[in-house]
Design a protein around this motif. Structure first.
Motif, PDB file in Angstrom:
ATOM      1  N   TYR A   1      97.094 -25.496  49.960  1.00  0.00           N
ATOM      2  CA  TYR A   1      97.025 -24.210  48.975  1.00  0.00           C
ATOM      3  C   TYR A   1      95.746 -23.674  48.992  1.00  0.00           C
ATOM      4  O   TYR A   1      95.768 -22.209  48.947  1.00  0.00           O
ATOM      5  CB  TYR A   1      97.690 -24.307  47.588  1.00  0.00           C
ATOM      6  CG  TYR A   1      98.973 -24.652  47.545  1.00  0.00           C
ATOM      7  CD1 TYR A   1     100.044 -23.631  47.772  1.00  0.00           C
ATOM      8  CD2 TYR A   1      99.394 -26.083  47.103  1.00  0.00           C
ATOM      9  CE1 TYR A   1     101.313 -24.047  47.653  1.00  0.00           C
ATOM     10  CE2 TYR A   1     100.836 -26.219  46.997  1.00  0.00           C
ATOM     11  CZ  TYR A   1     101.802 -25.148  46.914  1.00  0.00           C
ATOM     12  OH  TYR A   1     103.185 -25.376  46.939  1.00  0.00           O
ATOM     13  N   ILE A   2      94.567 -24.329  49.114  1.00  0.00           N
ATOM     14  CA  ILE A   2      93.451 -23.663  49.266  1.00  0.00           C
ATOM     15  C   ILE A   2      93.052 -22.789  50.317  1.00  0.00           C
ATOM     16  O   ILE A   2      92.618 -21.803  50.180  1.00  0.00           O
ATOM     17  CB  ILE A   2      92.146 -24.761  49.052  1.00  0.00           C
ATOM     18  CG1 ILE A   2      92.406 -25.298  47.447  1.00  0.00           C
ATOM     19  CG2 ILE A   2      91.013 -24.258  49.079  1.00  0.00           C
ATOM     20  CD1 ILE A   2      91.390 -26.379  47.383  1.00  0.00           C
ATOM     21  N   PRO A   3      93.184 -23.460  51.688  1.00  0.00           N
ATOM     22  CA  PRO A   3      93.232 -22.509  52.795  1.00  0.00           C
ATOM     23  C   PRO A   3      94.264 -21.291  52.866  1.00  0.00           C
ATOM     24  O   PRO A   3      93.966 -20.103  53.210  1.00  0.00           O
ATOM     25  CB  PRO A   3      93.429 -23.457  53.868  1.00  0.00           C
ATOM     26  CG  PRO A   3      93.977 -24.662  53.274  1.00  0.00           C
ATOM     27  CD  PRO A   3      93.581 -24.816  51.996  1.00  0.00           C
ATOM     28  N   GLY A   4      95.355 -21.669  52.280  1.00  0.00           N
ATOM     29  CA  GLY A   4      96.476 -20.685  52.184  1.00  0.00           C
ATOM     30  C   GLY A   4      95.941 -19.524  51.349  1.00  0.00           C
ATOM     31  O   GLY A   4      96.107 -18.291  51.615  1.00  0.00           O
ATOM     32  N   ALA A   5      95.289 -19.941  50.182  1.00  0.00           N
ATOM     33  CA  ALA A   5      94.709 -18.898  49.322  1.00  0.00           C
ATOM     34  C   ALA A   5      93.625 -17.883  49.782  1.00  0.00           C
ATOM     35  O   ALA A   5      93.441 -16.661  49.790  1.00  0.00           O
ATOM     36  CB  ALA A   5      94.119 -19.303  48.071  1.00  0.00           C
ATOM     37  N   PHE A   6      92.859 -18.563  50.662  1.00  0.00           N
ATOM     38  CA  PHE A   6      91.752 -17.804  51.460  1.00  0.00           C
ATOM     39  C   PHE A   6      92.377 -16.745  52.320  1.00  0.00           C
ATOM     40  O   PHE A   6      91.933 -15.722  52.600  1.00  0.00           O
ATOM     41  CB  PHE A   6      90.695 -18.612  52.139  1.00  0.00           C
ATOM     42  CG  PHE A   6      89.556 -19.347  51.105  1.00  0.00           C
ATOM     43  CD1 PHE A   6      88.526 -18.432  51.157  1.00  0.00           C
ATOM     44  CD2 PHE A   6      89.975 -20.464  50.551  1.00  0.00           C
ATOM     45  CE1 PHE A   6      87.323 -18.902  50.223  1.00  0.00           C
ATOM     46  CE2 PHE A   6      88.840 -20.666  49.724  1.00  0.00           C
ATOM     47  CZ  PHE A   6      87.619 -19.997  49.825  1.00  0.00           C
ATOM     48  N   ILE A   7      93.375 -17.056  53.286  1.00  0.00           N
ATOM     49  CA  ILE A   7      94.389 -16.195  53.894  1.00  0.00           C
ATOM     50  C   ILE A   7      94.717 -15.217  53.385  1.00  0.00           C
ATOM     51  O   ILE A   7      94.562 -14.089  53.638  1.00  0.00           O
ATOM     52  CB  ILE A   7      95.413 -17.192  54.818  1.00  0.00           C
ATOM     53  CG1 ILE A   7      94.728 -18.328  55.662  1.00  0.00           C
ATOM     54  CG2 ILE A   7      96.163 -16.056  55.332  1.00  0.00           C
ATOM     55  CD1 ILE A   7      95.863 -19.084  56.169  1.00  0.00           C
TER      56      ILE A   7
END
Length: 306
Positions: free
Chosen positions: A273-279
């Protein structure tokens, strides 16, 4: 009898205006910046995007873990030592997300610059000359628009070893036609203006008219489309990397991080979820910035969105 002094006599004072108004002329750039500054969502998004840029490109030089080096802590939850946790191999997720954000942004910005440069020049030439030149150049652009972006990007990316540079070039080579369409429409209108006729009467060459008069006056839609291409580029790179045809290890990107963490979404959700949130954050901020630029460059906008 009461003495009445005549107007203008020594005993009277002429009325003075309480407020003096001055008119200050503003340049087109100042007007655009002022309209953009009044767009709250765009300004907030610009601040967030700049912070993400600084974090992604400067942060790795200040952080004490490298995205390529193992740590002794495997599968650790987020903590002060590892703010984004670690994966099963012991890589620090914070360092990897910084590197992934940096790679994804480099790809997206290179796509936007390459597509905008080629598309703007192509569309300006087609719109200026019209006739046979316009017909042939626009048919080429139409052909590019019909090409399946993902299929071609998958094939070429698999043959180039997943280098971010080649990924950006491939996507830029398949997206410039969108910009050319927009610029051509703007140039078709601008070429009939008086300043173009004046430049032609003064003996300006076609190249000078295109690059010194037409393209600068079409800068508004060009910049707006460039911001849209940044968001498009980062989402396209994410999709390619998620499918395994984008950036390859030992390098990493946000899409690759999401792809690698999909099997651990239930046990270690922070890795997914963290890299997804940055996207999502990058795509949203770029879209809001583009929305603000569109309103700022459009003189017909009577209302600034809050």
């Amino acid at each position: 009898m009461t003495d009445i002094e005549a107007p203008g006599s020594a005993g009277t004072q002429q009325p003075r205006a309480e407020h003096e108004f001055t008119v200050r002329q503003r340049s087109q750039t100042q007007l655009v910046l002022r309209r953009f500054a009044r767009h709250r969502a765009a300004m907030a998004s610009l601040v967030v995007f700049v912070l993400i840029l600084l974090w992604a490109f400067i942060g790795p030089h200040l952080w004490h873990y490298s995205y390529q080096k193992y740590t002794q802590d495997n599968s650790q939850a987020p903590s002060w030592k590892h703010p984004f946790g670690t994966n099963s191999s012991g890589y620090d997720a914070y360092a990897q997300v910084m590197r992934g954000t940096q790679t994804s942004l480099k790809i997206a910005i290179m796509i936007a610059l390459g597509s905008t440069l080629v598309g703007a020049i192509w569309g300006a030439i087609a719109g200026f000359y019209r006739g046979v030149v316009d017909a042939v150049m626009m048919r080429v652009a139409d052909l590019v628009l019909t090409l399946p972006l993902f299929a071609i990007a998958l094939v070429i990316s698999s043959r180039t070893g997943g280098s971010w540079y080649w990924i950006a070039l491939v996507i830029a080579g398949l997206t410039w036609a969108y910009v050319s369409r927009v610029v051509r429409s703007a140039v078709l209108s601008l070429r009939e203006k008086e300043f173009v006729e004046a430049a032609r009467a003064l003996g300006a060459s076609d190249a000078r008219i295109i690059f010194r008069h037409l393209l600068p006056n079409a800068l508004g839609p060009i910049i707006v489309n460039a911001t849209i291409l940044v968001a498009t580029g980062i989402l396209t790179e994410t999709a390619l990397s998620f499918l395994g045809f984008g950036v390859q290890p030992p390098d990493t990107s946000l899409g690759l991080l999401v792809s690698q963490a999909q099997t651990a979404v239930d046990t270690r959700p922070w890795l997914f979820y963290i890299p997804g949130a940055f996207i999502i954050a990058i795509a949203l901020t770029i879209n809001f910035i583009g929305d603000g630029l569109r309103d700022a460059f459009d003189p017909r906008q009577q209302r600034v969105r809050q």
